[in-house]
Design an enzyme around this catalytic site. Structure first.
Site, PDB file in Angstrom:
ATOM      1  N   PHE A  10       0.817  -1.213   0.000  1.00 38.95           N
ATOM      2  CA  PHE A  10       0.000   0.000   0.000  1.00 38.95           C
ATOM      3  C   PHE A  10       0.853   1.266   0.000  1.00 38.95           C
ATOM      4  O   PHE A  10       0.957   1.986  -1.004  1.00 38.95           O
ATOM      5  CB  PHE A  10      -0.949  -0.062   1.206  1.00 38.95           C
ATOM      6  CG  PHE A  10      -1.696   1.210   1.499  1.00 38.95           C
ATOM      7  CD1 PHE A  10      -2.109   2.063   0.479  1.00 38.95           C
ATOM      8  CD2 PHE A  10      -2.014   1.546   2.810  1.00 38.95           C
ATOM      9  CE1 PHE A  10      -2.819   3.237   0.760  1.00 38.95           C
ATOM     10  CE2 PHE A  10      -2.719   2.690   3.103  1.00 38.95           C
ATOM     11  CZ  PHE A  10      -3.114   3.544   2.077  1.00 38.95           C
ATOM     12  N   GLY A  72       8.626  -2.672   4.105  1.00 43.89           N
ATOM     13  CA  GLY A  72       8.236  -4.075   4.140  1.00 43.89           C
ATOM     14  C   GLY A  72       8.029  -4.575   5.562  1.00 43.89           C
ATOM     15  O   GLY A  72       8.879  -4.356   6.427  1.00 43.89           O
ATOM     16  N   ALA A  73       6.907  -5.242   5.798  1.00 41.76           N
ATOM     17  CA  ALA A  73       6.614  -5.793   7.125  1.00 41.76           C
ATOM     18  C   ALA A  73       5.379  -6.671   7.054  1.00 41.76           C
ATOM     19  O   ALA A  73       4.587  -6.574   6.109  1.00 41.76           O
ATOM     20  CB  ALA A  73       6.372  -4.665   8.141  1.00 41.76           C
ATOM     21  N   SER A 112       5.223   2.431  13.664  1.00 44.10           N
ATOM     22  CA  SER A 112       3.765   2.363  13.689  1.00 44.10           C
ATOM     23  C   SER A 112       3.210   3.017  14.940  1.00 44.10           C
ATOM     24  O   SER A 112       3.835   2.976  16.017  1.00 44.10           O
ATOM     25  CB  SER A 112       3.303   0.906  13.647  1.00 44.10           C
ATOM     26  OG  SER A 112       1.911   0.815  13.829  1.00 44.10           O
ATOM     27  N   TYR A 141       2.416  -7.298  16.254  1.00 42.97           N
ATOM     28  CA  TYR A 141       2.898  -6.354  15.244  1.00 42.97           C
ATOM     29  C   TYR A 141       3.467  -5.100  15.899  1.00 42.97           C
ATOM     30  O   TYR A 141       4.601  -4.683  15.606  1.00 42.97           O
ATOM     31  CB  TYR A 141       1.763  -5.995  14.293  1.00 42.97           C
ATOM     32  CG  TYR A 141       2.016  -4.752  13.474  1.00 42.97           C
ATOM     33  CD1 TYR A 141       3.014  -4.725  12.505  1.00 42.97           C
ATOM     34  CD2 TYR A 141       1.265  -3.607  13.677  1.00 42.97           C
ATOM     35  CE1 TYR A 141       3.257  -3.583  11.761  1.00 42.97           C
ATOM     36  CE2 TYR A 141       1.489  -2.460  12.933  1.00 42.97           C
ATOM     37  CZ  TYR A 141       2.485  -2.448  11.980  1.00 42.97           C
ATOM     38  OH  TYR A 141       2.718  -1.318  11.251  1.00 42.97           O
ATOM     39  N   ASN A 173      -3.497   6.085  11.093  1.00 47.71           N
ATOM     40  CA  ASN A 173      -4.454   5.328  10.270  1.00 47.71           C
ATOM     41  C   ASN A 173      -4.444   5.817   8.833  1.00 47.71           C
ATOM     42  O   ASN A 173      -5.176   6.756   8.489  1.00 47.71           O
ATOM     43  CB  ASN A 173      -5.861   5.416  10.876  1.00 47.71           C
ATOM     44  CG  ASN A 173      -5.994   4.569  12.126  1.00 47.71           C
ATOM     45  OD1 ASN A 173      -5.399   4.895  13.149  1.00 47.71           O
ATOM     46  ND2 ASN A 173      -6.734   3.492  12.045  1.00 47.71           N
ATOM     47  N   LYS A 182      -5.142  -5.686   1.022  1.00 48.51           N
ATOM     48  CA  LYS A 182      -4.889  -5.846   2.454  1.00 48.51           C
ATOM     49  C   LYS A 182      -5.986  -6.592   3.207  1.00 48.51           C
ATOM     50  O   LYS A 182      -5.857  -6.854   4.405  1.00 48.51           O
ATOM     51  CB  LYS A 182      -4.657  -4.464   3.093  1.00 48.51           C
ATOM     52  CG  LYS A 182      -3.355  -3.813   2.651  1.00 48.51           C
ATOM     53  CD  LYS A 182      -3.226  -2.388   3.157  1.00 48.51           C
ATOM     54  CE  LYS A 182      -3.125  -2.279   4.659  1.00 48.51           C
ATOM     55  NZ  LYS A 182      -1.857  -2.837   5.177  1.00 48.51           N
ATOM     56  N   PHE A 205     -19.321  -0.112  14.646  1.00 44.82           N
ATOM     57  CA  PHE A 205     -19.433  -0.622  16.008  1.00 44.82           C
ATOM     58  C   PHE A 205     -20.170   0.351  16.920  1.00 44.82           C
ATOM     59  O   PHE A 205     -19.957   1.567  16.870  1.00 44.82           O
ATOM     60  CB  PHE A 205     -18.055  -0.882  16.606  1.00 44.82           C
ATOM     61  CG  PHE A 205     -17.375  -2.114  16.090  1.00 44.82           C
ATOM     62  CD1 PHE A 205     -18.100  -3.260  15.786  1.00 44.82           C
ATOM     63  CD2 PHE A 205     -15.995  -2.139  15.925  1.00 44.82           C
ATOM     64  CE1 PHE A 205     -17.474  -4.400  15.320  1.00 44.82           C
ATOM     65  CE2 PHE A 205     -15.360  -3.273  15.454  1.00 44.82           C
ATOM     66  CZ  PHE A 205     -16.098  -4.402  15.153  1.00 44.82           C
ATOM     67  N   SER A 207     -20.639   1.849  20.678  1.00 49.54           N
ATOM     68  CA  SER A 207     -19.700   2.155  21.751  1.00 49.54           C
ATOM     69  C   SER A 207     -20.068   1.338  22.980  1.00 49.54           C
ATOM     70  O   SER A 207     -21.246   1.175  23.295  1.00 49.54           O
ATOM     71  CB  SER A 207     -19.743   3.645  22.091  1.00 49.54           C
ATOM     72  OG  SER A 207     -19.012   3.900  23.272  1.00 49.54           O
ATOM     73  N   ARG A 219     -10.003   8.027  15.374  1.00 44.85           N
ATOM     74  CA  ARG A 219      -8.669   7.716  14.902  1.00 44.85           C
ATOM     75  C   ARG A 219      -8.088   8.941  14.209  1.00 44.85           C
ATOM     76  O   ARG A 219      -8.821   9.823  13.747  1.00 44.85           O
ATOM     77  CB  ARG A 219      -8.698   6.563  13.878  1.00 44.85           C
ATOM     78  CG  ARG A 219      -9.186   5.240  14.419  1.00 44.85           C
ATOM     79  CD  ARG A 219      -8.148   4.580  15.309  1.00 44.85           C
ATOM     80  NE  ARG A 219      -8.575   3.254  15.727  1.00 44.85           N
ATOM     81  CZ  ARG A 219      -9.329   3.005  16.785  1.00 44.85           C
ATOM     82  NH1 ARG A 219      -9.751   4.019  17.527  1.00 44.85           N
ATOM     83  NH2 ARG A 219      -9.662   1.772  17.121  1.00 44.85           N
ATOM     84  N   TYR A 284      -9.834  -2.744  22.637  1.00 49.34           N
ATOM     85  CA  TYR A 284     -10.160  -1.839  21.538  1.00 49.34           C
ATOM     86  C   TYR A 284      -9.759  -0.405  21.888  1.00 49.34           C
ATOM     87  O   TYR A 284     -10.069   0.097  22.974  1.00 49.34           O
ATOM     88  CB  TYR A 284     -11.649  -1.902  21.233  1.00 49.34           C
ATOM     89  CG  TYR A 284     -12.054  -1.141  19.986  1.00 49.34           C
ATOM     90  CD1 TYR A 284     -11.909  -1.715  18.729  1.00 49.34           C
ATOM     91  CD2 TYR A 284     -12.561   0.141  20.075  1.00 49.34           C
ATOM     92  CE1 TYR A 284     -12.269  -1.025  17.583  1.00 49.34           C
ATOM     93  CE2 TYR A 284     -12.927   0.845  18.933  1.00 49.34           C
ATOM     94  CZ  TYR A 284     -12.780   0.259  17.696  1.00 49.34           C
ATOM     95  OH  TYR A 284     -13.132   0.947  16.572  1.00 49.34           O
TER      96      TYR A 284
END
Length: 326
Positions: A10, A72-73, A112, A141, A173, A182, A205, A207, A219, A284
């Site tokens: 991506f 790369g990961a 990240s 990760y 994000n 992905k 979702f 809350s 986010r 979350y």
């Protein structure tokens, strides 16, 4: 010559596109192409070579590169194979750092926002070892990325020789073209776009936290073009090194994201809220927001795209077209 690991992915493929647009045809991609059409991310690009990851270190022997851009990961936050993740995300990054140090080649790599864990320590990109050691990533990760940040900053702190330029980028994000391979790790916008366009209901979702409305989990959504601009700026700013957040600095809700897509299409919203699965409720994240003062303090003044503008361009120029690829 420039090396982009993860260059068929991506963010990597968008970097390759920017390099081509800047007149660089001497770009080498290191990545797996697989059989799921990932090659389409590069179908409009000019490359000097495509190197399988297993052949990368032998391929580097005797090479002269202008920079290594290491994207790369294994980036799935649900990954569970610890040995594979550490080999891919940590040990390969260490080998590339050592190679760039030995050959005096600039090294830019993807960290990240997952390194921040649940956000209890905030989202300040304090690169001191004390601050980094206080972070508690919530998944394999994030931990693998955090482990490399720690190893790199240990060298910096001790005054160990480093590449002439090094930069770690804590992406928040990211959304935008070429993320379609992905699967479950695509942005919510890409996953739900066909439902939005067809008029089918879009599920978000509920809350499960007092004081936060359904769909108002937030986010720091950043368009991939903004990410690429930061990387291109770093390539043009060889005196800049550091560990930097790459986000907009403004948290927005998932509802805002989806409503922006409806607006771009001129469509009436059709959203319903469903219970969050029990197994993820305890871990979350309800809020992420990059602090970007460190990046701005380093001299970056490129600004960031507003959510509605970024979603609008993504929808009109890519998602709502027969050819969605850059």
């Amino acid at each position: 010559m420039l090396l982009v690991t993860g260059g068929a992915g991506f963010i990597g493929s968008n970097i390759v596109a920017a390099l081509n647009d800047a007149g660089r045809a001497d770009v080498v991609v290191c990545d797996f192409l697989g059989s799921e059409g990932k090659w389409r991310n590069l179908a409009k690009r000019q490359l000097a070579d495509i190197v399988p990851p297993a052949e990368l270190m032998p391929w580097l022997n005797g090479r002269r590169l202008d920079a290594v851009i290491h994207m790369g990961a294994i980036s799935e936050t649900t990954a569970t194979d610890g040995d594979l993740v550490i080999e891919t995300n940590f040990r390969l990054a260490m080998r590339l750092l050592d190679w760039c140090t030995a050959h005096a080649v600039p090294f830019i790599y993807a960290s990240s926002a997952a390194t921040y864990g649940d956000g209890d320590q905030g989202f300040r990109d304090d690169e001191s070892l004390a601050a980094l050691k206080a972070l508690r990533p919530m998944n394999l990760y994030g931990w693998s990325k955090h482990l490399f940040d720690l190893a790199l900053m240990e060298r910096v702190t001790k005054g160990v020789r480093m590449p002439p330029q090094w930069a770690g980028l804590k992406f928040f994000n990211v959304f935008g073209p070429n993320e379609y391979h992905k699967g479950t790790m695509m942005s919510v916008l890409a996953k739900r776009f066909d439902d939005i366009r067809s008029g089918r209901v879009v599920q978000l979702f509920k809350s499960h936290r007092d004081g936060i409305a359904d769909g108002d989990q937030r986010r720091d959504f950043i368009h991939v073009d903004d990410v690429v601009r930061v990387i291109m700026w770093l390539l043009a700013s060889p005196s800049v090194s550091g560990l930097y957040n790459v986000g907009t600095g403004h948290a927005r809700s998932f509802r805002d994201l989806i409503l922006a897509a409806y607006s771009a299409l001129g469509a009436k919203p059709n959203i319903e809220y469903i219970d969050m699965p029990e197994q993820i409720r305890g871990s979350y994240q309800y809020f992420t927001q990059a602090e970007v003062d460190h990046l701005r303090g380093a001299g970056y003044n490129g600004g960031f795209t507003a959510l509605e503008d970024g979603v609008g361009s993504y929808v009109r120029d890519f998602l709502d077209r027969p050819d969605r690829y850059r």
